[in-house]
Enzyme design. Structure first.
Site, PDB file in Angstrom:
ATOM      1  N   TYR A  55       0.825  -1.216   0.000  1.00  0.00           N
ATOM      2  CA  TYR A  55       0.000   0.000   0.000  1.00  0.00           C
ATOM      3  C   TYR A  55       0.858   1.265   0.000  1.00  0.00           C
ATOM      4  O   TYR A  55       0.425   2.307  -0.499  1.00  0.00           O
ATOM      5  CB  TYR A  55      -1.033  -0.046   1.144  1.00  0.00           C
ATOM      6  CG  TYR A  55      -2.058  -1.129   0.868  1.00  0.00           C
ATOM      7  CD1 TYR A  55      -3.054  -0.928  -0.080  1.00  0.00           C
ATOM      8  CD2 TYR A  55      -1.977  -2.382   1.482  1.00  0.00           C
ATOM      9  CE1 TYR A  55      -3.965  -1.936  -0.401  1.00  0.00           C
ATOM     10  CE2 TYR A  55      -2.878  -3.395   1.179  1.00  0.00           C
ATOM     11  CZ  TYR A  55      -3.868  -3.169   0.240  1.00  0.00           C
ATOM     12  OH  TYR A  55      -4.752  -4.160  -0.086  1.00  0.00           O
ATOM     13  N   HIS A 111     -14.437   1.430   0.960  1.00  0.00           N
ATOM     14  CA  HIS A 111     -13.357   0.442   1.104  1.00  0.00           C
ATOM     15  C   HIS A 111     -12.065   1.044   1.652  1.00  0.00           C
ATOM     16  O   HIS A 111     -10.995   0.461   1.516  1.00  0.00           O
ATOM     17  CB  HIS A 111     -13.068  -0.232  -0.246  1.00  0.00           C
ATOM     18  CG  HIS A 111     -14.170  -1.161  -0.674  1.00  0.00           C
ATOM     19  ND1 HIS A 111     -14.283  -1.680  -1.937  1.00  0.00           N
ATOM     20  CD2 HIS A 111     -15.223  -1.669   0.012  1.00  0.00           C
ATOM     21  CE1 HIS A 111     -15.345  -2.456  -2.019  1.00  0.00           C
ATOM     22  NE2 HIS A 111     -15.946  -2.459  -0.853  1.00  0.00           N
ATOM     23  N   GLY A 177     -17.808   2.107 -13.765  1.00  0.00           N
ATOM     24  CA  GLY A 177     -16.507   1.418 -13.742  1.00  0.00           C
ATOM     25  C   GLY A 177     -16.352   0.406 -12.628  1.00  0.00           C
ATOM     26  O   GLY A 177     -15.286   0.310 -12.033  1.00  0.00           O
ATOM     27  N   SER A 179     -17.049  -3.779 -11.599  1.00  0.00           N
ATOM     28  CA  SER A 179     -17.298  -5.073 -12.236  1.00  0.00           C
ATOM     29  C   SER A 179     -18.526  -5.796 -11.688  1.00  0.00           C
ATOM     30  O   SER A 179     -18.982  -6.775 -12.252  1.00  0.00           O
ATOM     31  CB  SER A 179     -16.063  -5.970 -12.078  1.00  0.00           C
ATOM     32  OG  SER A 179     -15.708  -6.046 -10.716  1.00  0.00           O
TER      33      SER A 179
END
Ligand code: NAD
Length: 240
Positions: A55, A111, A177, A179
């Site tokens: 990260y 998230h 955008g 999935s």
């Protein structure tokens, strides 16, 4: 049609044209790392430094990235929409900062965020722009128990109550955008439909939850989203 409560969900695809790679690929790798090694609580227990390093790299890569026309169009929707009495709730699954750089406000990062850190001792989250490591110290409790503020698989996304309330009230839901594979976000379109909202997907190809949408636009988000936003703000959209 005049929409008053709009919920927008964005995913990795909106940032792809800004040079941030999307998540899913046929190899199951994210930036050359196995998802299991960097996106699960078990990975953090097993090899925490590797998770920090991963990260750190993504955070550092954000520095030169700029928002594209799709991010900017959503800011326009927020600002101009407000003048027309529209409430726009912007929810993103993205951990990048491109909505912020585009000038959007009140962004729900369900998230987590690369530019944030989480202490696993005192559970505070706060803005963080440096590299983190096993020895980084929490500025609140002083313990060396910081981790990237990223919601891993098997963990609870942030602000689900607020998102649920916005979905219950919405008359228009846009998914851009994404999935449609990662739940609960993948179920938002269905939830919006159940309260009678129009649901619209923007993607390159049909997502895994295409059947939850009343309308779809396929093509680059930087082209489809600005055009849609302009038509929406000019009251020219028709869903018949
Ligand atoms: P995903 O990678 O699973 O899917 C991306 C979707 O975007 C695909 O359906 C693809 O067809 C579409 N897409 C790609 N380029 C596009 C374009 N130019 N215009 C329109 N659509 C385009 O992404 P997801 O559904 O958001 O799930 C991945 C998870 O991984 C997210 O929840 C996020 O936490 C994380 N992630 C974040 C970033 C980021 O912050 N930018 C990047 C990668 C992964």
């Amino acid at each position: 049609m005049d929409f008053k409560h709009i919920v927008v969900l964005t995913g990795a695809g909106i940032s792809a044209e800004s040079g941030i790679p999307v998540f899913r690929s046929e190899t199951g790798l994210w930036e050359e790392e196995r998802v299991e090694d960097v996106c699960f609580p078990a990975a953090l227990r097993k090899n925490p430094q590797k998770v920090h390093d991963f990260y750190n790299k993504l955070r550092s890569n954000l520095k030169d990235k700029k928002p594209n026309a799709a991010h900017l169009a959503l800011t326009k929707l927020q600002v101009e929409g407000q003048k027309q009495g529209k409430k726009v709730t912007l929810v993103t699954q993205n951990v990048d900062d491109l909505h912020e750089k585009a000038g959007s406000t009140d962004i729900i990062h369900m998230h987590g965020e690369l530019n944030s850190i989480l202490c696993t001792s005192c559970f505070r989250r706060y803005p963080y722009f440096e590299d983190s490591s096993l020895n980084s110290v929490c500025k609140f409790c002083g313990k060396e128990t910081l981790r990237p503020d990223i919601v891993f698989f098997e963990e609870m996304p942030y602000q689900l109550n607020k998102i649920g309330k916005a979905l219950n009230e919405c008359d228009l839901f846009l998914a851009i955008g994404t999935s449609g594979v990662v739940y609960p976000a993948a179920g938002f379109a269905q939830a919006a439909r159940q309260v009678g909202a129009c649901t619209v997907e923007f993607n390159l190809t049909p997502s895994a939850v295409r059947s939850s949408f009343t309308k779809a636009y396929y093509g680059k988000a930087s082209e489809t989203v600005p055009k849609f936003v302009d038509e929406l703000l000019e009251g020219k959209l028709s869903f018949n």
